[in-house]
Design a protein around this motif. Sequence first.
Motif, PDB file in Angstrom:
ATOM      1  N   LEU A 197      -1.943  54.784  63.440  1.00  0.00           N
ATOM      2  CA  LEU A 197      -1.125  53.826  64.733  1.00  0.00           C
ATOM      3  C   LEU A 197      -1.425  52.036  64.223  1.00  0.00           C
ATOM      4  O   LEU A 197      -2.329  51.206  63.865  1.00  0.00           O
ATOM      5  CB  LEU A 197      -1.497  53.771  66.053  1.00  0.00           C
ATOM      6  N   GLY A 219       1.137  60.180  62.821  1.00  0.00           N
ATOM      7  CA  GLY A 219       0.194  59.252  64.016  1.00  0.00           C
ATOM      8  C   GLY A 219       1.237  59.675  65.271  1.00  0.00           C
ATOM      9  O   GLY A 219       0.642  58.912  66.114  1.00  0.00           O
ATOM     10  N   GLY A 223       2.614  55.869  60.225  1.00  0.00           N
ATOM     11  CA  GLY A 223       1.564  54.337  61.862  1.00  0.00           C
ATOM     12  C   GLY A 223       2.751  53.674  62.720  1.00  0.00           C
ATOM     13  O   GLY A 223       2.392  52.813  63.184  1.00  0.00           O
TER      14      GLY A 223
END
Lengths: 246, 246, 299, 299
Positions: B18, B40, B213
């Motif tokens: 992330l 993510g 992410g």
Amino acid sequence: MIQFLNVSKTYEECRVALDRVTFELGRGEFGFLTGPSGAGKTTLLRLIYREALPDSGQVLIRGRNVGALPLSKVPFLRRRIGVVFQDCRLIDRKTVFENVGYLPRVLGIGLRDRRRLAYQALRQVGLAHRMRSFPPELSRGEQQRVAIARALINEPEILLADEPTGNLDPELSREVFRVFRQINATGTTVLAATHSPALITEFGGRVLVLDRGRLVGDQRLVGRHGPDYLQLVQEEPRRVARRGGP
Amino acid sequence: MIQFLNVSKTYEECRVALDRVTFELGRGEFGFLTGPSGAGKTTLLRLIYREALPDSGQVLIRGRNVGALPLSKVPFLRRRIGVVFQDCRLIDRKTVFENVGYLPRVLGIGLRDRRRLAYQALRQVGLAHRMRSFPPELSRGEQQRVAIARALINEPEILLADEPTGNLDPELSREVFRVFRQINATGTTVLAATHSPALITEFGGRVLVLDRGRLVGDQRLVGRHGPDYLQLVQEEPRRVARRGGP
Amino acid sequence: MSLLRILLFFVREAYVNLRRSWRVSLLAVFTITTSLFVGGLFLLLSENLARLLEEWRSQAKVIVYLSAPPSADQRNDLLQKLERASWVEGVREVSAERAQQRFAEIFPSLADLTLEWSEAPLPESLEVSLAPASSGDDGLPAWLAELRRHPAVELVDDDRDWLRQLELLVGVFRGVGLTLGALLLAAATLTIASVIRLTAYLYRDEIAVLRLIGATEFYIRGPFYAEGLVQGATGGLAALAGLYAAYRLIRPQSDAALLGTVLVGDFLPMAQLLFLLVLGAAAGLLGAILSVRREAGVL
Amino acid sequence: MSLLRILLFFVREAYVNLRRSWRVSLLAVFTITTSLFVGGLFLLLSENLARLLEEWRSQAKVIVYLSAPPSADQRNDLLQKLERASWVEGVREVSAERAQQRFAEIFPSLADLTLEWSEAPLPESLEVSLAPASSGDDGLPAWLAELRRHPAVELVDDDRDWLRQLELLVGVFRGVGLTLGALLLAAATLTIASVIRLTAYLYRDEIAVLRLIGATEFYIRGPFYAEGLVQGATGGLAALAGLYAAYRLIRPQSDAALLGTVLVGDFLPMAQLLFLLVLGAAAGLLGAILSVRREAGVL
Ligand SMILES: Nc1ncnc2c1ncn2[C@@H]1O[C@H](COP(=O)(O)OP(=O)(O)OP(=O)(O)O)[C@@H](O)[C@H]1O
Ligand SMILES: Nc1ncnc2c1ncn2[C@@H]1O[C@H](COP(=O)(O)OP(=O)(O)OP(=O)(O)O)[C@@H](O)[C@H]1O
Ligand SMILES: [Mg+2]
Ligand SMILES: [Mg+2]
């Protein structure tokens, strides 16, 4: 190639998983297996690679009864069948490379060749850069792709895929099935269980429909890309491979 | 209800899962979390119920920083959050009923009430007749539905579902999301990760899109059924429940 | 694959597995170590005890009391007779004075009494030590009877009753020791097997997967066997190290106490050390064999 | 929930878990049984050995040799003096004839000699047995000195040197026994802990799931503690049963051999049986505690 003759399978507690299923999938055919949750898809596939035995009826592979195979011959049957398990079944203690390269290793293939094979297989599913990761370090979708690579590495005669794209996004799912089609084009018989009507209509092929253990549908479907789909794929192999690399 | 402030999370080997994610999901909102495999999504959800801690940034639930919660308070946070894990995480040694009814049992609810609650929750996913089975005796889709029932039983304030329909056929998937919508209508905040654009466009809601992410998309979508979808569901609760019973 | 490559495969797999799940391996090794250490300690004690008893047994003597004033000829004849016998290891002459002195040593409280005795009441004697192997010899009783008839001999105290009792004692000790030792080692082996069986539960799914993707039993089991063997041998080595440490620890303190030397006089002989090591390895291997065998109904 | 309901929850969970994974449980129980059985056997032997030594120790006597012809008054005075002392348990008179007879018994080969002695060379004596507790008494030496000065007393052989040696022997034996026993039990406990830790690996994921769905540590750990306790206690019970069976098995055969009675004279006393049982349960509990504690970094 794969023949089911009146096959029934009942688990304990009288839970009928397959009920007199009869069909034949020819050599080099591309089959979809579909049906609602709990219809018996996984059970049907398990009978082919002999993780389970039918209660009645016969499962024949290349005309030979799988159920009558002596236990010592079973590994050799399984080596000719690549299986993508619904629950991945990766070995957590082994790296992605070791997972994918296990069977070649048992077959005596040297490290360099193994690495090349694993790289190719993983590149097809866009995971060549994760060779040294362990499965618990992968996202679920990545795990599923490793399982796919493992099934492909040995260039099996039969490829069984049990919901191989359940945790993949639509684009990746399509790419996976493109790979399956490519492999199918080299003569491998493919049987893939899936819940996705979109994939079935897109790719087409033989479609077997199960419902509560009964084979309720068996038809040949022309995919959205038409009968020339294969050529389309052959034209753009780069697109399939693009996601690979570190 | 759920607030992410500049949240980053990096796993070992510099794997960014992330990257400075900021968003807020209001009380009673219905959110979809989508994005390619490995984007993510699971990591984001894990930060909410504190299976993982952010490297930087803050995750706030009802305005309180989850990361700063003392370990002894974590279970009480988790009780208010129902989670459908991507890999189900059922306990193989416990029956379906015991799996689903574990939290109520810990909360001191008597057997009869527990049975009623479990029956209701399992009926919503069409598995009330499998209460006494063990998870390994279920098909993968059935396991996923048990996991859904377990998340619903406690009437959580927040429902997190990680690819809850990955192994379900389209009809069942829709029914599951109808149930989620119903629960959402009673005030529960829902955040569901999914790869299925079909489901997102059908049900609509807040849509968060992750890619590598990064939060690359955050929009409000009106579902195919329009803004009155909830009323539609309320009119046909029977259809949702029909699959239940032995 | 050639045999060498297969073996290499097994060893490498085992090594990787051991390295990646060293915590579990450590538990198994630890159990093996514990069991073998305890078994070895017992072996050490019982070995030393047996050695001690053997020593006692070899010290058993026949005492020949000479008639009050033996003539020089008779004396020499008797001594020659004794030296000719194959079972005689040595002859020690004990004079009348020495006899009295020893009496005083044995009964210190009566020492004063002996001083009062007019002339030496205890006769001169010959202490004949017998070869340890001779105690079971059939010719011995006849020879002793002949000795008794010799003119220079007043009395023959052949210690044989006592010897027989001691032999019984040695036998019982050894028997009990062996039984207990065997019991302990059996317990250790079973413990080890059950521990390795337990670790196998951990890798059950792994083994199932290997079967499903087409590995033959040979390739599946090989690495586990190697793993068990290595664990067992490591446990054995650790136990030996522990035993030696214990031996060095007890020994210096034991010199003071009479019993210390009895308990840990010598360390175990090489053969027994090897035996313990092999036992550990065998137990590990056995456990591995038990643990990867096909369960009933597995396809 | 009330405490009772919580306990009931733990017990029921433990019961269900044990029933569903009885194979693994059996392995754990089996290891505990083995360890405790071996430990208990050692306890049994060392207890009996200690008892035997205690017996010997209590037989230690002070022998008072009377001056050649003691007058009746002096005799009585001496006897009274002996009976007044708190550490005297009993007095036995040994006549001169009896002394000679015993000498002949101890030295059968010298029996003929004693017949030749003109008048009884051994004096009359009193064998004074002391209370076992008295050996450490500080007043004893003074009392013995006083006794020595008594006109009727020729000589006091207080056996104290021998007694002290015996005490050392008893001490060493007990020490070695206790050390070995403690070592064995420690080994057993560690083995048990590592076995239960191993079983815990099997349920690691299960525990992780319970944590994730919001169960508090209390509810997660309770059933595992109960499980460990039950496993441990079961192992302890099985070990006791095994010990008793072994005791019954050895005993009839041992009557023949002198050593048998020494080794298994009596079964273990209730307190020690209980101790073994509690030890098993504690080991099981400890193992469970070790096994469900949070690993570092677990959230
Ligand atoms: N080991 C088992 N014991 C008892 N019943 C079983 C067992 N395995 C499967 N079943 C039952 O058999 C039926 C078919 O299962 P199967 O796994 O083949 O379904 P599926 O079509 O693969 O479903 P899904 O799409 O959910 O994976 C289900 O009702 C399932 O509950
Ligand atoms: N324990 C871990 N160690 C290292 N990397 C990890 C770990 N868990 C996840 N990752 C990596 O972090 C990234 C995000 O993972 P995550 O599981 O959040 O993806 P996702 O969006 O849920 O994917 P999917 O749709 O496949 O489930 C992935 O590249 C993954 O490989
Ligand atoms: Mg399935
Ligand atoms: Mg995920």
